[in-house]
Design a protein around this motif. Structure first.
Motif, PDB file in Angstrom:
ATOM      1  N   VAL A   1     -18.379   9.828  14.752  1.00 56.54           N
ATOM      2  CA  VAL A   1     -17.739   8.932  15.715  1.00 56.54           C
ATOM      3  C   VAL A   1     -17.238   9.739  16.909  1.00 56.54           C
ATOM      4  O   VAL A   1     -16.514  10.719  16.730  1.00 56.54           O
ATOM      5  N   PRO A   2     -17.616   9.368  18.137  1.00 66.29           N
ATOM      6  CA  PRO A   2     -17.125  10.101  19.306  1.00 66.29           C
ATOM      7  C   PRO A   2     -15.636   9.881  19.512  1.00 66.29           C
ATOM      8  O   PRO A   2     -15.129   8.769  19.326  1.00 66.29           O
ATOM      9  N   VAL A   3     -14.939  10.953  19.879  1.00 66.81           N
ATOM     10  CA  VAL A   3     -13.493  10.888  20.077  1.00 66.81           C
ATOM     11  C   VAL A   3     -13.116  11.545  21.397  1.00 66.81           C
ATOM     12  O   VAL A   3     -13.622  12.616  21.736  1.00 66.81           O
ATOM     13  N   ILE A   4     -12.239  10.879  22.137  1.00 70.77           N
ATOM     14  CA  ILE A   4     -11.597  11.481  23.301  1.00 70.77           C
ATOM     15  C   ILE A   4     -10.142  11.676  22.916  1.00 70.77           C
ATOM     16  O   ILE A   4      -9.456  10.714  22.565  1.00 70.77           O
TER      17      ILE A   4
ATOM     18  N   GLY B   1     -14.898   0.148  25.560  1.00 72.99           N
ATOM     19  CA  GLY B   1     -15.074  -0.758  24.429  1.00 72.99           C
ATOM     20  C   GLY B   1     -14.819  -0.065  23.099  1.00 72.99           C
ATOM     21  O   GLY B   1     -15.407  -0.425  22.072  1.00 72.99           O
ATOM     22  N   TRP B   2     -13.936   0.929  23.120  1.00 72.68           N
ATOM     23  CA  TRP B   2     -13.638   1.732  21.929  1.00 72.68           C
ATOM     24  C   TRP B   2     -12.292   1.330  21.323  1.00 72.68           C
ATOM     25  O   TRP B   2     -11.542   0.548  21.882  1.00 72.68           O
TER      26      TRP B   2
ATOM     27  N   LEU C   1     -13.357   6.368  19.572  1.00 76.16           N
ATOM     28  CA  LEU C   1     -11.902   6.323  19.549  1.00 76.16           C
ATOM     29  C   LEU C   1     -11.316   7.150  20.688  1.00 76.16           C
ATOM     30  O   LEU C   1     -11.771   8.261  20.959  1.00 76.16           O
ATOM     31  N   VAL C   2     -10.324   6.582  21.346  1.00 72.30           N
ATOM     32  CA  VAL C   2      -9.510   7.338  22.293  1.00 72.30           C
ATOM     33  C   VAL C   2      -8.140   7.478  21.645  1.00 72.30           C
ATOM     34  O   VAL C   2      -7.491   6.470  21.339  1.00 72.30           O
ATOM     35  N   ALA C   3      -7.717   8.708  21.397  1.00 71.64           N
ATOM     36  CA  ALA C   3      -6.459   8.965  20.690  1.00 71.64           C
ATOM     37  C   ALA C   3      -5.507   9.737  21.581  1.00 71.64           C
ATOM     38  O   ALA C   3      -5.899  10.706  22.229  1.00 71.64           O
ATOM     39  N   ASP C   4      -4.257   9.295  21.612  1.00 66.98           N
ATOM     40  CA  ASP C   4      -3.283  10.050  22.403  1.00 66.98           C
ATOM     41  C   ASP C   4      -2.133  10.506  21.516  1.00 66.98           C
ATOM     42  O   ASP C   4      -1.800   9.861  20.529  1.00 66.98           O
ATOM     43  N   GLY C   5      -1.560  11.651  21.876  1.00 63.23           N
ATOM     44  CA  GLY C   5      -0.447  12.185  21.102  1.00 63.23           C
ATOM     45  C   GLY C   5      -0.041  13.561  21.562  1.00 63.23           C
ATOM     46  O   GLY C   5      -0.155  13.896  22.741  1.00 63.23           O
TER      47      GLY C   5
ATOM     48  N   GLU D   1     -12.539  18.307  16.500  1.00 66.01           N
ATOM     49  CA  GLU D   1     -13.962  18.182  16.812  1.00 66.01           C
ATOM     50  C   GLU D   1     -14.213  17.251  17.998  1.00 66.01           C
ATOM     51  O   GLU D   1     -15.364  17.024  18.386  1.00 66.01           O
ATOM     52  N   ALA D   2     -13.162  16.695  18.592  1.00 64.81           N
ATOM     53  CA  ALA D   2     -13.316  15.760  19.713  1.00 64.81           C
ATOM     54  C   ALA D   2     -14.173  16.372  20.822  1.00 64.81           C
ATOM     55  O   ALA D   2     -13.976  17.531  21.206  1.00 64.81           O
ATOM     56  N   LYS D   3     -15.091  15.572  21.328  1.00 64.93           N
ATOM     57  CA  LYS D   3     -16.008  16.077  22.351  1.00 64.93           C
ATOM     58  C   LYS D   3     -15.295  16.318  23.676  1.00 64.93           C
ATOM     59  O   LYS D   3     -15.608  17.246  24.410  1.00 64.93           O
ATOM     60  N   LEU D   4     -14.323  15.455  23.991  1.00 66.45           N
ATOM     61  CA  LEU D   4     -13.535  15.615  25.214  1.00 66.45           C
ATOM     62  C   LEU D   4     -12.061  15.685  24.844  1.00 66.45           C
ATOM     63  O   LEU D   4     -11.531  14.786  24.195  1.00 66.45           O
TER      64      LEU D   4
END
Length: 218
Positions: free
Chosen positions: A3-6, A28-29, A120-124, A134-137
């Protein structure tokens, strides 16, 4: 399928939550507000009158959390706590909770499970360094303490709450220090993170920058 993650990290009130949500909407994530989990742990501890000098009790409170996220709202024990967790006292308490290793471990699996297709876009504070290495960005978003305090004042006043700019600035500086100096998962950019200072940028401009970076990688 991976799963791609930012992953968007940064200090309190840097705007990362707003940017992460807007970015997720544009792609749309799914969106993960990891700070909400720490605020939930803090709220639960405050309501249970747990001492913030008792790591074992704070860890137990975090382990017992069973939050529900529905229609943009956050529920805990059958109660909509979406507004309650945004109180400034809860934010300060959440920073203290986040310094407890047991609390961080208890919430780690909840955060990892948020990664689901299409992305998924995750903030923290430690999304790129610990939770999703492993997040690509990976982005480390910041702004001066004064600018962040001014933004926070506007948020509070919009909710009809009074705010002291000088006091908020001091509180943010103290939270920054505590987040940077904690023993587990201290606040810092991932080695491969892109740095983004939003002090002089508007929301749309920042979202465009993030989407542009993602586009460059694909």
């Amino acid at each position: 399928m991976t799963v791609p993650v930012i992953a968007i990290d940064g200090p309190a009130a840097s705007g990362k939550g707003t940017i992460a949500q807007r970015t997720a909407d544009a792609l749309g994530w799914h969106y993960l507000d990891s700070g909400a989990l720490y605020r939930l742990a803090a709220l639960a501890a405050l309501r249970a009158k747990v001492s913030f000098d008792d790591p074992a009790a704070l860890t137990a409170a975090a382990q017992s959390l069973a939050p529900q996220f529905k229609d943009g709202r956050i529920w805990l024990d059958g109660e909509d706590v979406s507004e309650a967790i945004r109180a400034e006292t809860v934010g300060v308490a959440a920073s203290k909770c986040a310094a407890v290793p047991g609390v961080r471990q208890a919430l780690f699996d909840l955060q990892r499970r948020a990664a689901a297709a299409p992305g998924l876009v995750a903030d923290g504070r430690d999304m790129g360094t610990v939770v999703f290495p492993e997040a690509k960005l990976k982005i480390f978003m910041t702004a001066s303490a004064r600018v962040r305090a001014e933004r926070r004042v506007k948020q509070l006043e919009a909710r009809g709450e009074k705010a002291d700019l000088a006091a908020l600035t001091r509180d943010l500086e103290e939270r920054d220090r505590r987040d940077r100096e904690r023993a587990v998962a201290p606040l810092k950019p991932a080695a491969d993170a892109r740095l983004l200072d939003t002090s002089e940028m508007g929301i749309d401009e920042v979202v465009k920058k993030v989407l542009g970076w993602w586009s460059e990688l694909n």
